[in-house]
Design an enzyme around this catalytic site. Structure first.
Site, mmCIF file in Angstrom:
data_model
loop_
_atom_site.group_PDB
_atom_site.id
_atom_site.type_symbol
_atom_site.label_atom_id
_atom_site.label_comp_id
_atom_site.label_asym_id
_atom_site.label_seq_id
_atom_site.Cartn_x
_atom_site.Cartn_y
_atom_site.Cartn_z
ATOM 1 N N TYR A 142 -26.841 -40.231 -17.220
ATOM 2 C CA TYR A 142 -26.756 -38.887 -17.938
ATOM 3 C C TYR A 142 -27.903 -38.541 -18.735
ATOM 4 O O TYR A 142 -28.190 -39.365 -19.529
ATOM 5 C CB TYR A 142 -25.419 -38.735 -18.563
ATOM 6 C CG TYR A 142 -25.294 -37.156 -19.250
ATOM 7 C CD1 TYR A 142 -25.049 -36.061 -18.462
ATOM 8 C CD2 TYR A 142 -25.191 -37.142 -20.628
ATOM 9 C CE1 TYR A 142 -24.936 -34.941 -19.096
ATOM 10 C CE2 TYR A 142 -25.175 -35.943 -21.364
ATOM 11 C CZ TYR A 142 -24.950 -34.723 -20.589
ATOM 12 O OH TYR A 142 -24.849 -33.469 -21.173
ATOM 13 N N ASP A 237 -34.288 -43.331 -21.676
ATOM 14 C CA ASP A 237 -33.206 -42.399 -22.563
ATOM 15 C C ASP A 237 -32.289 -43.426 -23.286
ATOM 16 O O ASP A 237 -31.327 -44.024 -22.846
ATOM 17 C CB ASP A 237 -32.508 -41.733 -21.567
ATOM 18 C CG ASP A 237 -31.631 -40.650 -22.064
ATOM 19 O OD1 ASP A 237 -31.364 -40.765 -23.233
ATOM 20 O OD2 ASP A 237 -30.919 -39.625 -21.704
ATOM 21 N N LYS A 265 -28.192 -38.708 -31.431
ATOM 22 C CA LYS A 265 -26.945 -39.244 -31.828
ATOM 23 C C LYS A 265 -27.252 -40.025 -33.034
ATOM 24 O O LYS A 265 -27.143 -39.342 -34.191
ATOM 25 C CB LYS A 265 -26.246 -40.228 -30.574
ATOM 26 C CG LYS A 265 -26.016 -39.429 -29.463
ATOM 27 C CD LYS A 265 -24.952 -40.061 -28.445
ATOM 28 C CE LYS A 265 -24.479 -38.982 -27.478
ATOM 29 N NZ LYS A 265 -24.952 -39.042 -26.234
HETATM 30 C C1 LIG Z 1 -25.575 -37.933 -25.303
HETATM 31 C C2 LIG Z 1 -26.714 -38.063 -24.235
HETATM 32 C C3 LIG Z 1 -27.546 -37.271 -23.899
HETATM 33 C C4 LIG Z 1 -27.562 -35.931 -24.484
HETATM 34 O O1 LIG Z 1 -27.677 -35.715 -25.993
HETATM 35 P P1 LIG Z 1 -26.870 -34.346 -26.500
HETATM 36 O O2 LIG Z 1 -27.276 -34.411 -27.792
HETATM 37 O O3 LIG Z 1 -25.478 -34.177 -25.862
HETATM 38 O O4 LIG Z 1 -27.624 -33.124 -25.819
HETATM 39 C C5 LIG Z 1 -28.830 -37.534 -23.011
HETATM 40 N N1 LIG Z 1 -28.808 -38.967 -22.872
HETATM 41 C C6 LIG Z 1 -27.898 -39.953 -23.056
HETATM 42 C C7 LIG Z 1 -28.167 -41.231 -22.476
HETATM 43 C C8 LIG Z 1 -26.682 -39.328 -23.854
HETATM 44 O O5 LIG Z 1 -25.888 -40.497 -24.146
#
Ligand SMILES: *Cc1c(COP(=O)(O)O)cnc(C)c1O
Length: 428
Positions: A142, A237, A265
């Site tokens: 994701y 990511d 985060k």
């Molecule tokens: C949470 C997350 C996102 C998206 O971040 P948001 O602040 O919710 O837009 C993207 N990549 C990873 C790996 C994530 O865990």
């Protein structure tokens, strides 16, 4: 009517599904989402006054737990000076310095407001730098809800059974190629078929949005080699893993230097922040230094920068921070694995430092396809049972469980016992 239920009914009248982000709605596990009133340390309280041990931690950011006194103090201090200026301020630099020091692959960084924004911007940048259109991602990873990424994408999409979303043009979809996580041959095949057309390979080195699937070291190292040879950018990511699995993220653990990294985060300390950064020559293409446009009214918000800075600073100053967190993670893991063994049930437990997932699947989960073999009905029953026992975890099989420095051994003991009782009542 109970208060959670009445708030949910009110919310549903005005907001799609009654929520502002899908997985919160408990749709896949059934029942009413809890409306949270406050949090302190490892605990949260819902609007009916019931207390829970929290393993969601706002989906990862709250590695210090809720309402950490130093964070609250810093936020208050910043707040009293004003909420936003839309002009540079010093904590942007202080946070950037800490991040750059922790991540040797990041030479320059741009702050944004979410992980989604970071990944969307990074892909635009990768396309501009390489002058190529296509990207390779991995099924089940994701990267936020940008159009390019909602093709076979992790928890939210998985939970609702729509691997890609309506509203995404064929044009965007055709530029996103999906490979299999932990399968280097699937990547090689796509690169061969699309020679000279791939701008970037983007990956969660430890996939936290299909539960918790750890990238094999060899797989990740080969990814680095192949992309370098083909002049494709490698993008990590680390929105979830950054400052979670180690102070330098997953890349420090695997000792791999990606070209670009996304963060979010934890670096916002519970406030909305995202960031992307990497090689100087690539990042210099970002506006106003270069031609690639990306902007934000609230980007680098002073309160968010301050909260992020304080969070990293607390972790940085405690030399034992990650060792203590991992020790707790091990206690929880050992306890749950022991329960599985005692009950002799076909589950498997995956963990990486303070991230984990209890899969209701017999075989070890190594990619998206094996994650999908989980029994989500059993998971739903387990989730509800745990919730009744005061344990709040993500209402989806395909999310990680997180620990914070605020979780106590007593919390873990209660959780392990609840886990045993819940599993027993579901299976026997
Ligand atoms: C949470 C997350 C996102 C998206 O971040 P948001 O602040 O919710 O837009 C993207 N990549 C990873 C790996 C994530 O865990």
């Amino acid at each position: 009517m109970k208060r959670n239920k009445s708030l949910y009914e009110r919310a549903k009248k005005m907001m799609p599904g009654g929520v502002n982000s899908p997985v919160r709605a408990f749709k896949n596990v059934g029942g009413t989402p809890l409306f949270i009133e406050r949090g302190l340390g490892s605990k949260i309280w819902d609007c009916e006054g019931k207390r829970y041990i929290d393993y969601v931690l706002s989906w990862g950011p709250l590695i210090l737990g809720h309402s950490h006194p130093q964070i609250i103090k810093a936020v208050k201090d910043s707040l009293e000076k004003g909420t936003s200026f839309g002009a540079p301020s010093e904590y942007e630099i202080k946070l950037a310095e800490l991040i750059i020091k922790a991540f040797p692959s990041i030479e320059k960084i741009r702050m944004v407001n979410s992980g989604t924004e970071a990944t969307m911007s990074a892909i635009r940048l990768a396309r501009a730098y390489t002058k190529r259109d296509k990207i390779i991602k991995f099924e089940g990873c994701y990267h936020g809800h940008g159009d390019s990424f909602l093709i076979k994408a992790g928890s939210g999409a998985l939970t609702f059974g729509s691997p890609s979303s309506p509203g995404i043009t064929l044009g965007s979809a055709k530029d996103t190629l999906n490979a299999d996580f932990n399968d280097i041959d699937s990547v090689k095949k796509l690169i061969r078929k699309n020679k000279g057309k791939i701008a970037a390979v983007i990956v969660e080195p430890i996939a936290g949005n299909m539960g918790c699937v750890i990238g094999d070291t060899d797989f990740l190292k080969e990814l680095r080699d192949i992309t370098a040879n083909e002049e494709i950018l490698l993008i990590f990511d680390e929105v979830m893993t950054g400052f979670r699995v180690s102070y330098g993220g997953a890349q420090r653990i695997f000792n791999i230097k990606p070209d670009l990294t996304m963060l979010g985060k934890i670096i916002g300390g519970g406030l909305p922040v995202g960031a992307y950064g990497g090689r100087r020559d690539i990042m210099s293409l970002i506006s106003p230094e270069g031609p690639v446009y990306q902007a934000g009214t609230l980007s680098g918000n002073p309160i968010a920068m301050r909260a992020g800075y304080e969070t990293l600073n607390i972790m940085r100053k405690d030399k034992d921070f990650y060792r203590k967190l991992e020790a707790k993670s091990r206690i929880l893991g050992e306890g749950i694995k022991e329960n599985i063994k005692k009950l002799n049930i076909p589950l498997n437990y995956a963990e990486f430092n303070s991230m984990s997932c209890l899969y209701f699947a017999k075989e070890k989960v190594k990619d998206f396809k094996s994650a999908l073999k989980s029994d989500t009905k059993k998971f739903a029953a387990y989730f509800k049972n745990m919730l009744e026992r005061g344990i709040y975890a993500a209402p989806s099989q395909f999310e990680s469980v997180f620990l914070s420095s605020a979780h106590t051994e007593k919390d873990l003991e209660i959780t392990i016992k609840a886990n045993y009782e819940s599993l027993k009542s579901i299976y026997f």
